[in-house]
Design an enzyme around this catalytic site. Structure first.
Site, PDB file in Angstrom:
ATOM      1  N   LEU A   1      35.804  40.503  41.926  1.00  0.00           N
ATOM      2  CA  LEU A   1      35.822  41.465  40.820  1.00  0.00           C
ATOM      3  C   LEU A   1      34.741  42.536  40.946  1.00  0.00           C
ATOM      4  O   LEU A   1      33.637  42.270  41.405  1.00  0.00           O
ATOM      5  CB  LEU A   1      35.646  40.704  39.503  1.00  0.00           C
ATOM      6  N   HIS A   2      35.086  43.737  40.523  1.00  0.00           N
ATOM      7  CA  HIS A   2      34.141  44.860  40.480  1.00  0.00           C
ATOM      8  C   HIS A   2      34.242  45.511  39.104  1.00  0.00           C
ATOM      9  O   HIS A   2      35.003  45.043  38.239  1.00  0.00           O
ATOM     10  CB  HIS A   2      34.421  45.847  41.612  1.00  0.00           C
TER      11      HIS A   2
ATOM     12  N   LYS B   1      44.688  52.805  39.060  1.00  0.00           N
ATOM     13  CA  LYS B   1      44.476  53.045  40.485  1.00  0.00           C
ATOM     14  C   LYS B   1      45.718  52.588  41.251  1.00  0.00           C
ATOM     15  O   LYS B   1      46.191  53.290  42.145  1.00  0.00           O
ATOM     16  CB  LYS B   1      43.246  52.313  40.996  1.00  0.00           C
ATOM     17  N   ASP B   2      46.241  51.437  40.898  1.00  0.00           N
ATOM     18  CA  ASP B   2      47.517  50.983  41.467  1.00  0.00           C
ATOM     19  C   ASP B   2      48.622  51.567  40.603  1.00  0.00           C
ATOM     20  O   ASP B   2      49.284  50.866  39.840  1.00  0.00           O
ATOM     21  CB  ASP B   2      47.547  49.462  41.496  1.00  0.00           C
TER      22      ASP B   2
ATOM     23  N   HIS C   1      37.641  46.104  37.523  1.00  0.00           N
ATOM     24  CA  HIS C   1      38.242  44.967  36.812  1.00  0.00           C
ATOM     25  C   HIS C   1      37.604  44.791  35.431  1.00  0.00           C
ATOM     26  O   HIS C   1      38.298  44.516  34.440  1.00  0.00           O
ATOM     27  CB  HIS C   1      38.036  43.672  37.604  1.00  0.00           C
TER      28      HIS C   1
ATOM     29  N   GLN D   1      52.239  50.301  40.950  1.00  0.00           N
ATOM     30  CA  GLN D   1      52.287  48.934  40.419  1.00  0.00           C
ATOM     31  C   GLN D   1      52.354  48.948  38.900  1.00  0.00           C
ATOM     32  O   GLN D   1      53.144  48.227  38.281  1.00  0.00           O
ATOM     33  CB  GLN D   1      51.048  48.160  40.881  1.00  0.00           C
TER      34      GLN D   1
END
Lengths: 315, 315
Positions: A43-44, A182-183, A47, A186
């Site tokens: 995780l960053h 970002k995705d 997240h 998705q």
């Protein structure tokens, strides 16, 4: 007392599907909304921003569930399942430090594996192409949105993502689920799946979180060398420039894409794709005369990075 | 008082997705299990037996929901969507007479339709192959079990069934759902989907209900002429004979299949398939040395009928 207070914020770690569902139903019965943040771990701050978005999206009391599961079915055999980074202890510390996570769902595996075809260990098999009549065989496809963009170079990716997210939805039974923009593809695929299959879940798209220098946060950034990381800054730089160009009145998609490709290649990147598409349907646009998004995928060294920038219709 | 008691047994008719889900959640909050029987209407005693099975499957208080929806996405353009029989008023009377049905869900449509591709009316389009970036595009496939048997001659059927059942599950949110074993492959496909996608639903397979003369009940039987109906009795007759043969020790699948084909053809039927498969995986068996099922599809006149018989492993 301080220790007890800290302990009270430790998320409960749940590994079993039935226990996860029972936990979630108890929270619902207590009058809480269940907000869900699916992750693959390592995780960053990107997240962690999803967790803040989950809390913000709930109108009242909320119980936040974060899942950590590296989903083998979204990796093709040639992709980086084996080297996908992980740090479970570090993830738990970060989640506890937020003070906002009630439970972490980290199942050892989510799929029924076949017999002989699954290998001796029964462990992770990328994209899960097991033979045999008893293995997992149900797949969800969002047939238009899964095409193009990342769908071209990652043919099993969105099938795997949609399927595992549906499984997680049926296990966690959330009221709200948060996905990072970002995705982008998705996120849109999940929105469409939720609409088409009538999941009773509100999907939140959360804004991209960037490092101070503009690089979009990603678990895969850890694999970049210092030099590659510097070169990768060209992605965000080229996207910001493209948006400025479009907002200044040049809405020629091809010219804008060409400029981005040139910038990325001059920086040493290998372009997978640069596309401009409608924000919701993801169908390509020739002129940026409606809400659009520019999506980029490019390799820097052995790391494939993706990024995007939304452009509302220019006035 | 008698009228009031009768009125109390009238099922509530619900047409809206959100109202259906809210109704179901209220029943759950009251401590009832929700048991679900999906149908395409034109109800016969086979359907009514599913309702009895739903009541029997619940351990405690239960609210039974029956859906009536002719699902366009499971009909190929060449199939009988336009002539599928319906009798909504009659269906409601039959459901009320059971005294066991709390709600009937009969949505006008379940799918998001595209723009120009959907036709002026926005009405039913068989198999829903709409163009455009905003129409329904999410499909569930049970990739092994959907092959073979009816999957050969009805290529979009199980995709449409799995998808609409997932939608209905997400709208009705049942604890229990009942499917008839006459549609054997359908029942198995749903069981596999529920397992693979982690739906929190117990699936009950309910035994075939037959007319006095042995013909399996089907909404399509109404389209048979008297003569065709008489000829169609060869289906059940040949299946019962096949089981007797197998239980008497002849476990040669091919011989048994050949005998069934011969019986059906002598009766004037046109065979679509006769197959012997494993009960759970639906993989073909050469010898009946484990739990198997013989499945038949055959045309009598313009009517395609299916039927099957389970054979437990002979001793």
């Amino acid at each position: 007392m301080a220790a007890a207070a800290a302990a009270a914020r430790e998320p409960e770690v749940i590994r079993d599907k039935a226990a996860m569902r029972a936990w979630s139903r108890r929270r619902r019965a207590e009058g809480k909304a269940v907000a869900f943040v699916p992750t693959m771990g390592f995780l960053h701050d990107g997240h962690l921003s999803l967790i803040s978005a989950a809390v913000a999206a709930a109108a009242g009391p909320v119980a936040v569930v974060v899942s950590i599961y590296v989903n083998p079915s979204q990796f093709a055999p040639t992709e980086d399942l084996a080297t996908y980074p992980s740090d479970f202890a570090g993830d738990l510390r970060k989640l506890a430090a937020t003070g906002a996570v009630a439970a972490v769902f980290c199942p050892p595996d989510l799929y029924v594996r076949g017999g002989a075809g699954a290998g001796e260990s029964g462990g992770a098999v990328s994209c899960l192409e097991d033979a045999g009549g008893h293995a997992h065989e149900t797949w969800i496809r969002v047939e238009q949105q899964e095409k193009g963009l990342c769908g071209n170079s990652r043919p099993v990716f969105f099938r795997g993502v949609a399927t595992v997210v549906a499984k997680l939805f049926n296990i966690v039974e959330p009221d709200i689920a948060v996905f990072g923009k970002k995705d982008y593809q998705q996120w849109r695929v999940i929105c469409r799946m939720v609409r088409d299959l009538d999941f009773a879940i509100e999907i939140i798209g959360s804004e991209i979180v960037r490092e101070a220098d503009g690089l979009a946060m990603s678990s895969r950034n850890v694999h970049l060398s210092c030099e590659e990381r510097e070169k990768a800054l060209s992605i965000n730089r080229s996207l910001v420039n493209a948006r400025t160009t479009a907002l200044n009145g040049n809405n020629h998609g091809q010219q804008i894409k060409d400029q981005i490709v040139q910038t990325l290649e001059e920086a040493g990147g290998q372009v997978d794709y640069v596309e401009i598409v409608e924000q919701e349907s993801l169908t390509p646009v020739v002129r940026i005369d409606r809400p659009a998004v520019i999506c980029v995928a490019a390799w820097f060294g052995k790391v494939r990075l993706i990024d995007n920038i939304e452009i509302q219709a220019p006035s």
